[in-house]
Design a protein around this motif. Sequence first.
Motif, PDB file in Angstrom:
ATOM      1  N   GLN A   1     -32.427  17.111 -25.497  1.00 20.52           N
ATOM      2  CA  GLN A   1     -33.155  16.902 -24.244  1.00 20.52           C
ATOM      3  C   GLN A   1     -32.192  16.940 -23.048  1.00 20.52           C
ATOM      4  O   GLN A   1     -32.524  17.451 -21.980  1.00 20.52           O
ATOM      5  CB  GLN A   1     -33.919  15.573 -24.324  1.00 20.52           C
ATOM      6  CG  GLN A   1     -35.039  15.633 -25.367  1.00 20.52           C
ATOM      7  CD  GLN A   1     -35.215  14.341 -26.144  1.00 20.52           C
ATOM      8  OE1 GLN A   1     -34.811  13.278 -25.682  1.00 20.52           O
ATOM      9  NE2 GLN A   1     -35.814  14.428 -27.325  1.00 20.52           N
ATOM     10  N   PHE A   2     -31.002  16.418 -23.258  1.00 22.77           N
ATOM     11  CA  PHE A   2     -29.918  16.499 -22.273  1.00 22.77           C
ATOM     12  C   PHE A   2     -29.624  17.977 -21.959  1.00 22.77           C
ATOM     13  O   PHE A   2     -29.544  18.375 -20.794  1.00 22.77           O
ATOM     14  CB  PHE A   2     -28.708  15.800 -22.907  1.00 22.77           C
ATOM     15  CG  PHE A   2     -27.401  15.878 -22.188  1.00 22.77           C
ATOM     16  CD1 PHE A   2     -26.959  14.802 -21.425  1.00 22.77           C
ATOM     17  CD2 PHE A   2     -26.574  16.977 -22.326  1.00 22.77           C
ATOM     18  CE1 PHE A   2     -25.712  14.842 -20.804  1.00 22.77           C
ATOM     19  CE2 PHE A   2     -25.338  17.018 -21.703  1.00 22.77           C
ATOM     20  CZ  PHE A   2     -24.911  15.946 -20.936  1.00 22.77           C
ATOM     21  N   LEU A   3     -29.511  18.795 -23.010  1.00 18.51           N
ATOM     22  CA  LEU A   3     -29.182  20.204 -22.801  1.00 18.51           C
ATOM     23  C   LEU A   3     -30.296  20.926 -22.056  1.00 18.51           C
ATOM     24  O   LEU A   3     -30.039  21.715 -21.145  1.00 18.51           O
ATOM     25  CB  LEU A   3     -28.944  20.893 -24.147  1.00 18.51           C
ATOM     26  CG  LEU A   3     -27.698  20.466 -24.905  1.00 18.51           C
ATOM     27  CD1 LEU A   3     -27.568  21.255 -26.201  1.00 18.51           C
ATOM     28  CD2 LEU A   3     -26.453  20.657 -24.045  1.00 18.51           C
ATOM     29  N   LEU A   4     -31.550  20.673 -22.455  1.00 22.50           N
ATOM     30  CA  LEU A   4     -32.658  21.338 -21.770  1.00 22.50           C
ATOM     31  C   LEU A   4     -32.663  20.965 -20.287  1.00 22.50           C
ATOM     32  O   LEU A   4     -32.908  21.810 -19.432  1.00 22.50           O
ATOM     33  CB  LEU A   4     -33.977  20.942 -22.431  1.00 22.50           C
ATOM     34  CG  LEU A   4     -34.584  21.939 -23.408  1.00 22.50           C
ATOM     35  CD1 LEU A   4     -35.218  23.092 -22.639  1.00 22.50           C
ATOM     36  CD2 LEU A   4     -33.539  22.515 -24.352  1.00 22.50           C
ATOM     37  N   GLY A   5     -32.379  19.689 -19.991  1.00 22.40           N
ATOM     38  CA  GLY A   5     -32.305  19.263 -18.597  1.00 22.40           C
ATOM     39  C   GLY A   5     -31.213  20.020 -17.860  1.00 22.40           C
ATOM     40  O   GLY A   5     -31.425  20.528 -16.750  1.00 22.40           O
ATOM     41  N   ALA A   6     -30.049  20.113 -18.495  1.00 22.85           N
ATOM     42  CA  ALA A   6     -28.929  20.812 -17.869  1.00 22.85           C
ATOM     43  C   ALA A   6     -29.274  22.284 -17.634  1.00 22.85           C
ATOM     44  O   ALA A   6     -28.999  22.838 -16.564  1.00 22.85           O
ATOM     45  CB  ALA A   6     -27.687  20.690 -18.749  1.00 22.85           C
ATOM     46  N   ILE A   7     -29.904  22.902 -18.634  1.00 19.26           N
ATOM     47  CA  ILE A   7     -30.231  24.331 -18.529  1.00 19.26           C
ATOM     48  C   ILE A   7     -31.222  24.573 -17.387  1.00 19.26           C
ATOM     49  O   ILE A   7     -31.000  25.425 -16.515  1.00 19.26           O
ATOM     50  CB  ILE A   7     -30.829  24.840 -19.861  1.00 19.26           C
ATOM     51  CG1 ILE A   7     -29.745  24.864 -20.949  1.00 19.26           C
ATOM     52  CG2 ILE A   7     -31.438  26.230 -19.674  1.00 19.26           C
ATOM     53  CD1 ILE A   7     -30.286  25.109 -22.345  1.00 19.26           C
ATOM     54  N   ALA A   8     -32.318  23.775 -17.382  1.00 20.21           N
ATOM     55  CA  ALA A   8     -33.354  24.004 -16.375  1.00 20.21           C
ATOM     56  C   ALA A   8     -32.794  23.777 -14.978  1.00 20.21           C
ATOM     57  O   ALA A   8     -33.035  24.571 -14.061  1.00 20.21           O
ATOM     58  CB  ALA A   8     -34.535  23.075 -16.640  1.00 20.21           C
TER      59      ALA A   8
ATOM     60  N   ALA B   1     -36.534  19.436 -12.072  1.00 20.79           N
ATOM     61  CA  ALA B   1     -36.532  20.414 -13.164  1.00 20.79           C
ATOM     62  C   ALA B   1     -35.862  19.827 -14.396  1.00 20.79           C
ATOM     63  O   ALA B   1     -36.344  19.992 -15.530  1.00 20.79           O
ATOM     64  CB  ALA B   1     -35.819  21.688 -12.721  1.00 20.79           C
ATOM     65  N   ALA B   2     -34.743  19.106 -14.185  1.00 19.90           N
ATOM     66  CA  ALA B   2     -34.028  18.524 -15.326  1.00 19.90           C
ATOM     67  C   ALA B   2     -34.884  17.492 -16.040  1.00 19.90           C
ATOM     68  O   ALA B   2     -35.001  17.502 -17.270  1.00 19.90           O
ATOM     69  CB  ALA B   2     -32.725  17.879 -14.842  1.00 19.90           C
ATOM     70  N   ALA B   3     -35.522  16.611 -15.248  1.00 22.73           N
ATOM     71  CA  ALA B   3     -36.351  15.579 -15.868  1.00 22.73           C
ATOM     72  C   ALA B   3     -37.532  16.204 -16.591  1.00 22.73           C
ATOM     73  O   ALA B   3     -37.884  15.807 -17.705  1.00 22.73           O
ATOM     74  CB  ALA B   3     -36.830  14.589 -14.808  1.00 22.73           C
ATOM     75  N   ALA B   4     -38.144  17.220 -15.965  1.00 15.94           N
ATOM     76  CA  ALA B   4     -39.309  17.851 -16.589  1.00 15.94           C
ATOM     77  C   ALA B   4     -38.917  18.572 -17.870  1.00 15.94           C
ATOM     78  O   ALA B   4     -39.628  18.486 -18.886  1.00 15.94           O
ATOM     79  CB  ALA B   4     -39.951  18.826 -15.613  1.00 15.94           C
ATOM     80  N   ALA B   5     -37.779  19.273 -17.857  1.00 15.98           N
ATOM     81  CA  ALA B   5     -37.382  20.029 -19.045  1.00 15.98           C
ATOM     82  C   ALA B   5     -36.974  19.085 -20.177  1.00 15.98           C
ATOM     83  O   ALA B   5     -37.394  19.261 -21.328  1.00 15.98           O
ATOM     84  CB  ALA B   5     -36.237  20.980 -18.703  1.00 15.98           C
ATOM     85  N   GLY B   6     -36.182  18.063 -19.866  1.00 14.62           N
ATOM     86  CA  GLY B   6     -35.792  17.104 -20.896  1.00 14.62           C
ATOM     87  C   GLY B   6     -37.008  16.377 -21.432  1.00 14.62           C
ATOM     88  O   GLY B   6     -37.182  16.219 -22.644  1.00 14.62           O
ATOM     89  N   GLY B   7     -37.869  15.935 -20.510  1.00 12.17           N
ATOM     90  CA  GLY B   7     -39.073  15.241 -20.924  1.00 12.17           C
ATOM     91  C   GLY B   7     -39.984  16.146 -21.737  1.00 12.17           C
ATOM     92  O   GLY B   7     -40.558  15.740 -22.749  1.00 12.17           O
TER      93      GLY B   7
END
Lengths: 314, 371
Positions: free
Chosen positions: B88-95, B117-123
């Motif tokens: 979830q950390f990585l998805l946040g970083a990527i987004a 975007a980071a919160a939405a992607a990680g979430g």
Amino acid sequence: MLENIFTANFLISLLASTVRLATPIMTPALGQIYTQRAGILNLGVEGTMIMGAVTGFAAASFTGSLWLGLLGGMLTGMFWSLIMAWLAITMRANQVIAGLGMNILGAGLAAYIYRVIFGVRSLPPRITPFQGLSLPGLSDIPVLGPILFQHNALVYLSFLLVPLTWFILERTTLGLKIKAVGEHPRAADAKGVNVLGIRYAAVLIGGLYAGAAGAFMTIAYLNSFTEAVISGRGYIAVAVVIFARFLPARAMWGALLFGFASALQMRLQALGVDIANQLLLMLPYIMTIIALIIASNKAEFPGAYTIPYSRMER
Amino acid sequence: MRISLGKTRGKIVGAVVMVAAALLIGAVLMLLSGNNPLEAYRALVFGAFSSRQRVSELFVKLVPVMIMGLGVSVAYRAQLWNIGAGGQFLLGAIAATAVGLYVKLPPALLAPLTILAAAAAGGGWALLAGLLKVKFHANEVITTLMLNYIANYFLKFLVYGPMMDPAGQLPQSALLPEGIRLRQIFPGLRANYGLIIMVVALILTALLWRSAVGCRINLIGQGERVATYGGVNVRRVVLLTMFISGGAAGVAGWIETFGLQYRLMENMAGSYGDIATVVALLGALNPYGIAAASVFFAILLVGGAGMQRMTNVPYSIVDVIQGLIIIFVIAGVVGREGRPGKRPGKQSSKLSSKQPSKLSSKEPGRRERDA
């Protein structure tokens, strides 16, 4: 590109790899069938496998005997699952966290043991792994021979575990007791079954299988140890057990499916197919999720799944 | 609800004893490998505090560890075992990086958009596991872990492929524009204003447990039936819980990229995902407990690297100590309150074993009959 894929050689090597790659998923999955049928969810398989991998490798490289390596892996697997059994059965700890803890501890300890024994070297230590056996007659059959009958001894032994596991669970009193303590421990207790003892046994058998599969990775599949040697296979094995609805034969087919996904990724990469290899590497993990989606609703979990037993509670 | 001081003190003493026991076993392992544990631990403390840079590194590690630990603790209170904080950390970083690099907006608008975007992607990545659990009863431990591997390969795919820095051949993305980066507190030291976000996260988590939503999350942790009787929409709260939990990890990913690396790189999450679980459990899922446990782990992480440089003890001893702490925490929790003989229903801790919430409308009461 397509003409490269639909050649006999490609398909044969793909299916042969499938069988070989299914082994380290099928073996721990079969072991977990005992454990989960007895009502214990051992999520620590991943850690058990990496401990089996490192001790199997160390034992094989010091004694020079691959079979002693296998034995070392099996004993370590049993020891590691004994801790899990103590936490889950005697201490009645939450099995999910206990399993997670055993995985984190296992990954750390395996890396530590490896570093302490072998130190830092420019070239990683290697051993000569189990070699493929050629079975007279069988190995020479066209197509089927290379797919099924040119593997190493451990692959065959693992597939023999399928009927053995079925036999023990369905045709012996031990199997009956394992299922009884998983379905209804109180009734089993009233019948005079030693609930805790049987549950310990079921977890230890699971550890034995998982340790053997861990050792398989370092002494029969690769020829060295890395920290990423298991990379999720323990968790995938747990998913396979649920996918297989706790039945050994179905676990074999489930493992072959995952073996196929891993093999496909490796073979396509070797062909230089135009899909980024990172996307291909996701394949087994995506399949695990799909398998859980398909199976979880239908799976009939044992009645006392993940519930610790004590005589003093009702 | 007032917590008596004696009980809190007992918990703190318990946690300290567990950490001490883990360090002791770590010492035995060092002895067995022919190292002097006192020297190693001295090197560890020295490695964590001996210079301004190292103290700054403590804060660099503390921020993601605490935010992710707080995040997973939200899920754990509901007995949702989200072990995928790393992914979830990585998805946040990527987004966040994708938005920061490719969306053309003035910095004042773009910066907040990257956090969202980071919160939405990680979430969202955690929500996916939540949806699979609610819809298909897929075990979230396995799905969140699988999503970790998938996120890792996805990041690799991006930095070797579509997002690779056009200016170089290294597996990393282009640098983020300076206008939207998170500033360093002291120029030249890597510690950054992510620290403020961490404090906000701590306060928000503490407030969450005083709110109605927090109460519902806790109720789900008591079991699905209890929650349903309590009038909780179990499915909706499960999804919300997973989203909050993953969103926190996503924000930690944002801090790592916008405050530290300024770009995407391979394996950015390191072992933060596992450590989040360990600090959440060591902190007994209490926000202040998690804060204290995070400080301890920041020291262990920074000092451990120093120890490996100065002695022959490998860094993996830090991972061993993590695992030992989890084992002691669960054995200790049960040892205090869940031993055979105690009636069930009085268990006050989320960490002791209880009947699993199946989140299923099928066959209600089946477990009641069997148990």
